[in-house]
Design a protein around this motif. Structure first.
Motif, PDB file in Angstrom:
ATOM      1  N   CYS A 163       0.830  -1.208   0.000  1.00  0.00           N
ATOM      2  CA  CYS A 163       0.000   0.000   0.000  1.00  0.00           C
ATOM      3  C   CYS A 163       0.863   1.257   0.000  1.00  0.00           C
ATOM      4  O   CYS A 163       0.561   2.224  -0.686  1.00  0.00           O
ATOM      5  CB  CYS A 163      -0.941   0.012   1.196  1.00  0.00           C
ATOM      6  SG  CYS A 163      -2.217  -1.243   1.118  1.00  0.00           S
ATOM      7  N   LEU A 164       1.930   1.221   0.780  1.00  0.00           N
ATOM      8  CA  LEU A 164       2.845   2.364   0.807  1.00  0.00           C
ATOM      9  C   LEU A 164       3.482   2.556  -0.565  1.00  0.00           C
ATOM     10  O   LEU A 164       3.535   3.671  -1.078  1.00  0.00           O
ATOM     11  CB  LEU A 164       3.926   2.169   1.878  1.00  0.00           C
ATOM     12  CG  LEU A 164       5.016   3.242   1.914  1.00  0.00           C
ATOM     13  CD1 LEU A 164       4.423   4.615   2.211  1.00  0.00           C
ATOM     14  CD2 LEU A 164       6.073   2.885   2.935  1.00  0.00           C
ATOM     15  N   LEU A 165       3.952   1.468  -1.161  1.00  0.00           N
ATOM     16  CA  LEU A 165       4.567   1.568  -2.482  1.00  0.00           C
ATOM     17  C   LEU A 165       3.597   2.122  -3.509  1.00  0.00           C
ATOM     18  O   LEU A 165       3.949   2.978  -4.315  1.00  0.00           O
ATOM     19  CB  LEU A 165       5.082   0.198  -2.944  1.00  0.00           C
ATOM     20  CG  LEU A 165       6.331  -0.322  -2.262  1.00  0.00           C
ATOM     21  CD1 LEU A 165       6.639  -1.729  -2.756  1.00  0.00           C
ATOM     22  CD2 LEU A 165       7.506   0.598  -2.511  1.00  0.00           C
ATOM     23  N   GLU A 166       2.361   1.625  -3.494  1.00  0.00           N
ATOM     24  CA  GLU A 166       1.376   2.082  -4.467  1.00  0.00           C
ATOM     25  C   GLU A 166       1.002   3.548  -4.269  1.00  0.00           C
ATOM     26  O   GLU A 166       0.566   4.201  -5.202  1.00  0.00           O
ATOM     27  CB  GLU A 166       0.127   1.202  -4.413  1.00  0.00           C
ATOM     28  CG  GLU A 166       0.380  -0.169  -5.004  1.00  0.00           C
ATOM     29  CD  GLU A 166      -0.826  -1.082  -4.933  1.00  0.00           C
ATOM     30  OE1 GLU A 166      -1.929  -0.609  -4.592  1.00  0.00           O
ATOM     31  OE2 GLU A 166      -0.658  -2.282  -5.219  1.00  0.00           O
ATOM     32  N   SER A 167       1.207   4.065  -3.077  1.00  0.00           N
ATOM     33  CA  SER A 167       0.888   5.475  -2.840  1.00  0.00           C
ATOM     34  C   SER A 167       1.984   6.412  -3.354  1.00  0.00           C
ATOM     35  O   SER A 167       1.727   7.596  -3.532  1.00  0.00           O
ATOM     36  CB  SER A 167       0.630   5.731  -1.355  1.00  0.00           C
ATOM     37  OG  SER A 167       1.836   5.683  -0.619  1.00  0.00           O
ATOM     38  N   ILE A 168       3.181   5.864  -3.591  1.00  0.00           N
ATOM     39  CA  ILE A 168       4.275   6.743  -4.034  1.00  0.00           C
ATOM     40  C   ILE A 168       4.849   6.365  -5.389  1.00  0.00           C
ATOM     41  O   ILE A 168       5.623   7.128  -5.956  1.00  0.00           O
ATOM     42  CB  ILE A 168       5.415   6.799  -2.994  1.00  0.00           C
ATOM     43  CG1 ILE A 168       5.974   5.413  -2.701  1.00  0.00           C
ATOM     44  CG2 ILE A 168       4.947   7.484  -1.731  1.00  0.00           C
ATOM     45  CD1 ILE A 168       7.177   5.410  -1.785  1.00  0.00           C
ATOM     46  N   LEU A 169       4.470   5.197  -5.925  1.00  0.00           N
ATOM     47  CA  LEU A 169       4.997   4.743  -7.215  1.00  0.00           C
ATOM     48  C   LEU A 169       3.854   4.340  -8.142  1.00  0.00           C
ATOM     49  O   LEU A 169       2.778   3.974  -7.666  1.00  0.00           O
ATOM     50  CB  LEU A 169       5.912   3.525  -7.020  1.00  0.00           C
ATOM     51  CG  LEU A 169       7.193   3.733  -6.241  1.00  0.00           C
ATOM     52  CD1 LEU A 169       7.849   2.385  -5.961  1.00  0.00           C
ATOM     53  CD2 LEU A 169       8.141   4.633  -7.011  1.00  0.00           C
ATOM     54  N   PRO A 170       4.083   4.381  -9.454  1.00  0.00           N
ATOM     55  CA  PRO A 170       3.072   3.828 -10.369  1.00  0.00           C
ATOM     56  C   PRO A 170       2.782   2.367 -10.009  1.00  0.00           C
ATOM     57  O   PRO A 170       3.680   1.632  -9.573  1.00  0.00           O
ATOM     58  CB  PRO A 170       3.749   3.937 -11.743  1.00  0.00           C
ATOM     59  CG  PRO A 170       4.736   5.056 -11.596  1.00  0.00           C
ATOM     60  CD  PRO A 170       5.217   4.953 -10.166  1.00  0.00           C
ATOM     61  N   ASN A 171       1.524   1.949 -10.161  1.00  0.00           N
ATOM     62  CA  ASN A 171       1.103   0.610  -9.738  1.00  0.00           C
ATOM     63  C   ASN A 171       1.965  -0.507 -10.301  1.00  0.00           C
ATOM     64  O   ASN A 171       2.320  -1.449  -9.583  1.00  0.00           O
ATOM     65  CB  ASN A 171      -0.363   0.372 -10.110  1.00  0.00           C
ATOM     66  CG  ASN A 171      -1.305   1.163  -9.243  1.00  0.00           C
ATOM     67  OD1 ASN A 171      -0.971   1.524  -8.127  1.00  0.00           O
ATOM     68  ND2 ASN A 171      -2.483   1.442  -9.763  1.00  0.00           N
ATOM     69  N   GLN A 172       2.297  -0.431 -11.588  1.00  0.00           N
ATOM     70  CA  GLN A 172       3.084  -1.503 -12.209  1.00  0.00           C
ATOM     71  C   GLN A 172       4.451  -1.650 -11.547  1.00  0.00           C
ATOM     72  O   GLN A 172       4.943  -2.750 -11.351  1.00  0.00           O
ATOM     73  CB  GLN A 172       3.261  -1.244 -13.721  1.00  0.00           C
ATOM     74  CG  GLN A 172       1.971  -1.317 -14.501  1.00  0.00           C
ATOM     75  CD  GLN A 172       1.212   0.008 -14.561  1.00  0.00           C
ATOM     76  OE1 GLN A 172       1.363   0.879 -13.707  1.00  0.00           O
ATOM     77  NE2 GLN A 172       0.371   0.161 -15.560  1.00  0.00           N
ATOM     78  N   ILE A 173       5.062  -0.543 -11.197  1.00  0.00           N
ATOM     79  CA  ILE A 173       6.381  -0.582 -10.555  1.00  0.00           C
ATOM     80  C   ILE A 173       6.242  -1.077  -9.114  1.00  0.00           C
ATOM     81  O   ILE A 173       7.041  -1.901  -8.650  1.00  0.00           O
ATOM     82  CB  ILE A 173       7.035   0.817 -10.595  1.00  0.00           C
ATOM     83  CG1 ILE A 173       7.140   1.265 -12.028  1.00  0.00           C
ATOM     84  CG2 ILE A 173       8.333   0.847  -9.815  1.00  0.00           C
ATOM     85  CD1 ILE A 173       8.444   1.573 -12.621  1.00  0.00           C
ATOM     86  N   ALA A 174       5.222  -0.594  -8.402  1.00  0.00           N
ATOM     87  CA  ALA A 174       5.005  -1.035  -7.020  1.00  0.00           C
ATOM     88  C   ALA A 174       4.786  -2.538  -6.961  1.00  0.00           C
ATOM     89  O   ALA A 174       5.333  -3.221  -6.088  1.00  0.00           O
ATOM     90  CB  ALA A 174       3.807  -0.294  -6.427  1.00  0.00           C
ATOM     91  N   LYS A 175       4.013  -3.089  -7.903  1.00  0.00           N
ATOM     92  CA  LYS A 175       3.770  -4.535  -7.926  1.00  0.00           C
ATOM     93  C   LYS A 175       5.053  -5.304  -8.182  1.00  0.00           C
ATOM     94  O   LYS A 175       5.302  -6.344  -7.563  1.00  0.00           O
ATOM     95  CB  LYS A 175       2.716  -4.877  -8.979  1.00  0.00           C
ATOM     96  CG  LYS A 175       1.328  -4.469  -8.573  1.00  0.00           C
ATOM     97  CD  LYS A 175       0.318  -4.744  -9.667  1.00  0.00           C
ATOM     98  CE  LYS A 175      -1.033  -4.176  -9.265  1.00  0.00           C
ATOM     99  NZ  LYS A 175      -2.012  -4.267 -10.342  1.00  0.00           N
ATOM    100  N   SER A 176       5.883  -4.814  -9.092  1.00  0.00           N
ATOM    101  CA  SER A 176       7.154  -5.485  -9.382  1.00  0.00           C
ATOM    102  C   SER A 176       8.048  -5.523  -8.152  1.00  0.00           C
ATOM    103  O   SER A 176       8.658  -6.551  -7.839  1.00  0.00           O
ATOM    104  CB  SER A 176       7.886  -4.770 -10.522  1.00  0.00           C
ATOM    105  OG  SER A 176       7.158  -4.875 -11.722  1.00  0.00           O
ATOM    106  N   ILE A 177       8.121  -4.414  -7.430  1.00  0.00           N
ATOM    107  CA  ILE A 177       8.942  -4.358  -6.220  1.00  0.00           C
ATOM    108  C   ILE A 177       8.364  -5.277  -5.145  1.00  0.00           C
ATOM    109  O   ILE A 177       9.099  -6.006  -4.483  1.00  0.00           O
ATOM    110  CB  ILE A 177       9.074  -2.904  -5.719  1.00  0.00           C
ATOM    111  CG1 ILE A 177       9.908  -2.090  -6.708  1.00  0.00           C
ATOM    112  CG2 ILE A 177       9.696  -2.861  -4.331  1.00  0.00           C
ATOM    113  CD1 ILE A 177       9.934  -0.605  -6.435  1.00  0.00           C
TER     114      ILE A 177
END
Length: 108
Positions: free
Chosen positions: A6-20
């Motif tokens: 959730c934190l990643l998706e709030s600061i990065l594009p969804n595709q990148i957050a999912k990859s990380i």
């Protein structure tokens, strides 16, 4: 190390957050063509002179939340970042089909 999705998706594009979130360490890819919009608040410095720090943050939060809401109507446009008084978004980074220029023009 576990990173909150959730934190990643709030600061990065969804595709990148999912990859990380899925453990990918390096994220890079080629983009053939894209359009980038950098929307800066005109006379922001003058506005800040008349507002408290709390009012400045609140104003930016309201404004950028409205832009986020409008942006969600366009599937081809991805928010990149908001930094100080500037909002960055792009089209053609993750989806390259169709006219990427028209997507940005439609947003404006």
């Amino acid at each position: 190390m576990h990173i909150d999705g959730c934190l990643l998706e709030s600061i990065l594009p969804n595709q990148i957050a999912k990859s990380i979130s899925n453990g990918q360490k390096e994220i890079s890819f080629d983009v053939n063509c894209c359009s980038i919009l950098c929307a800066k608040i005109d006379s922001f410095q003058n506005l800040c002179e008349n507002l408290s720090p709390k009012q400045i943050i609140s104003t930016l939060n309201i404004l950028f939340s409205e832009i986020d809401s409008e942006l969600s109507k366009f599937s081809k446009i991805t928010k990149i970042k908001s930094l100080n008084d500037t909002y960055f978004c792009a089209t053609g980074i993750f989806e390259s089909d169709g006219s990427i220029e028209e997507s940005i023009i439609d947003l404006i």
